[in-house]
Design a protein around this motif. Structure first.
Motif, PDB file in Angstrom:
ATOM      1  N   ARG A 133      99.643   0.366  96.963  1.00  0.00           N
ATOM      2  CA  ARG A 133      98.561  -0.513  97.436  1.00  0.00           C
ATOM      3  C   ARG A 133      97.241   0.262  97.504  1.00  0.00           C
ATOM      4  NH1 ARG A 133      98.907  -5.227  96.369  1.00  0.00           N
ATOM      5  NH2 ARG A 133      96.949  -5.293  97.517  1.00  0.00           N
ATOM      6  N   HIS A 134      97.302   1.515  97.935  1.00  0.00           N
ATOM      7  CA  HIS A 134      96.091   2.348  97.980  1.00  0.00           C
ATOM      8  C   HIS A 134      95.572   2.622  96.567  1.00  0.00           C
ATOM      9  CE1 HIS A 134      93.192   5.373  99.062  1.00  0.00           C
ATOM     10  NE2 HIS A 134      93.843   6.300  98.382  1.00  0.00           N
ATOM     11  N   ASP A 188      93.730  -0.373  95.412  1.00  0.00           N
ATOM     12  CA  ASP A 188      92.404  -0.438  96.048  1.00  0.00           C
ATOM     13  C   ASP A 188      91.432   0.525  95.378  1.00  0.00           C
ATOM     14  OD1 ASP A 188      93.338  -2.337  97.805  1.00  0.00           O
ATOM     15  OD2 ASP A 188      93.722  -0.914  99.429  1.00  0.00           O
ATOM     16  N   SER A 201      88.091  -0.862  93.362  1.00  0.00           N
ATOM     17  CA  SER A 201      86.786  -0.526  93.962  1.00  0.00           C
ATOM     18  C   SER A 201      86.009   0.526  93.179  1.00  0.00           C
ATOM     19  CB  SER A 201      87.001  -0.020  95.396  1.00  0.00           C
ATOM     20  OG  SER A 201      87.788   1.165  95.407  1.00  0.00           O
ATOM     21  N   TRP A 211      97.058  -2.541  88.225  1.00  0.00           N
ATOM     22  CA  TRP A 211      96.517  -3.882  88.457  1.00  0.00           C
ATOM     23  C   TRP A 211      97.595  -4.952  88.357  1.00  0.00           C
ATOM     24  CZ3 TRP A 211      95.575  -8.345  85.422  1.00  0.00           C
ATOM     25  CH2 TRP A 211      94.656  -9.239  85.946  1.00  0.00           C
ATOM     26  N   ARG A 256      99.001  -6.060  91.769  1.00  0.00           N
ATOM     27  CA  ARG A 256      98.011  -6.380  92.811  1.00  0.00           C
ATOM     28  C   ARG A 256      98.527  -7.368  93.848  1.00  0.00           C
ATOM     29  NH1 ARG A 256      97.219  -8.823  88.138  1.00  0.00           N
ATOM     30  NH2 ARG A 256      96.583 -11.004  87.970  1.00  0.00           N
ATOM     31  N   HIS A 276     103.602  -6.557  97.785  1.00  0.00           N
ATOM     32  CA  HIS A 276     103.490  -5.996  99.133  1.00  0.00           C
ATOM     33  C   HIS A 276     104.826  -5.472  99.664  1.00  0.00           C
ATOM     34  CE1 HIS A 276      99.306  -7.229  99.875  1.00  0.00           C
ATOM     35  NE2 HIS A 276      99.606  -8.281  99.127  1.00  0.00           N
ATOM     36  N   VAL A 294      92.397  -7.360 105.914  1.00  0.00           N
ATOM     37  CA  VAL A 294      92.208  -7.969 104.599  1.00  0.00           C
ATOM     38  C   VAL A 294      92.095  -9.469 104.828  1.00  0.00           C
ATOM     39  CG1 VAL A 294      93.125  -8.217 102.271  1.00  0.00           C
ATOM     40  CG2 VAL A 294      93.594  -6.134 103.576  1.00  0.00           C
TER      41      VAL A 294
END
Length: 356
Positions: free
Chosen positions: A103-104, A107, A111, A174, A177, A180, A293
């Motif tokens: 997940r990091h 991100d 970004s 990606w 994305r 989880h 989030v």
């Protein structure tokens, strides 16, 4: 389809030295472990379910990395993240932390700055990872590059730097994305592997095996998250022993496939946690608490708040000539409850850092 005891034993033989020392065992060691138990290690290894291509080192994916037969006694044998689905200790120490690290990485990729004439590299650094993803243990940070190297859906490259490491984060992340949880990650990886195998070697593609894409039901509340909650609460005013007990009973019933008991326990957890968020009940949490989030976690909170009415029906509707039945599919997805408990964990950690 369930794994046989021999398959479980072999996977444990691979996992144990890795979890203890961070080293994958050589095949001779695994063979000896199996010999002592009357198992043919080679036969058991090649009976493990896989998806994708039968050709080793092509597009296959399973609980272990592929190995050509016969396996050399000096070859190192590795598990994949998929093994987390059948080995609880691997789930806690590697599977769940892997998804948090992924997940990091997502991100970081999303970004990154955008330029017209170049695409700047995105680098994951070991010393930054421990700060960006609190709670990762040094053992996991050390083994993460090796794990990434053998997950077929993720393309990364890197090297050791001083006493740490660096890995490039590519667009491959990606694809994950919306992931989880470990089970979601494995299912997505199987989809990517099957798509690649069909494209490049359609004649060699195996059918998906339900052991990989539809594993035994994992716990509803992530085991690593429960451990983190207990640790974080040691330095706050909140007593979490009841919350941990509720979550463990929820997990027991969820794994066993008991929809009514699971529903009641989800409702109990939602009724128990609002004071940590500064509210009286969970509907207020869903409506007013500023989650980290906003779009995703807000949706999780709202779906959980709506589920309370289902659980109310479970516990309070009297018997009659027509009573609707409930199935495990009617429960909220585990990722939703885990997201809110992760938010609660963040609050506890902030309080611990702030001190009295």
């Amino acid at each position: 389809m369930q794994l046989t005891q021999g398959q479980h034993d072999l996977l444990n033989a691979i996992a144990t030295p890795w979890l203890d020392r961070g080293d994958w065992p050589v095949w001779a060691s695994v063979q000896h472990y199996c010999d002592q138990r009357g198992l043919d290690a080679d036969e058991v290894f090649h009976s493990l379910p896989r998806v994708g291509s039968e050709v080793p080192f092509a597009s296959g994916y399973g609980f272990t990395t592929p190995m050509r037969a016969p396996i050399s006694p000096t070859d190192r044998v590795r598990l994949t993240v998929a093994a987390s689905l059948v080995l609880p200790q691997v789930l806690m120490m590697a599977g769940e932390p892997f998804v948090r690290a992924l997940r990091h990485m997502i991100d970081l990729y999303i970004s990154r700055p955008v330029f017209v004439d170049q695409a700047p590299a995105v680098i994951l650094r070991s010393h930054e990872l421990t700060t960006a993803v609190p709670g990762l243990k040094p053992w996991f940070v050390q083994v993460l590059p090796d794990l990434l190297s053998y997950e077929p859906g993720i393309s990364t490259g890197g090297a050791a730097v001083g006493d740490g490491w660096e890995r490039e984060v590519t667009r491959s992340v990606w694809e994950y994305r919306h992931i989880h949880g470990v089970e979601e990650y494995v299912v997505k990886t199987c989809e990517l592997v099957m798509a690649a195998a069909t494209q490049f070697a359609p004649a060699l593609v195996m059918e998906e095996d339900p052991v990989i894409t539809d594993p035994e039901r994992a716990p509803c509340v992530a085991l690593g998250l429960l451990n983190d909650l207990e640790t974080a609460a040691a330095n706050t005013k909140w007593e979490v022993h009841k919350l941990i007990a509720l979550c463990r009973e929820l997990n027991d019933n969820y794994v066993a496939g008991n929809p009514y008991s699971s529903s009641a326990m989800v409702r109990a957890v939602l009724d128990h946690i609002p004071p940590v968020f500064g509210h009286r009940d969970f509907k207020q949490v869903a409506a007013q608490y500023p989650v980290a989030v906003q779009q995703t976690d807000k949706a999780h909170a709202q779906r959980l708040a709506a589920f309370k009415e289902v659980a109310h029906d479970v516990m309070h509707r009297p018997i009659s000539a027509t009573v609707p039945t409930l199935s495990m599919g009617d429960l909220p997805e585990p990722v939703r409850l885990n997201a809110m408990l992760q938010e609660l964990l963040t609050i506890l950690r902030k309080e611990a850092t702030a001190g009295p």
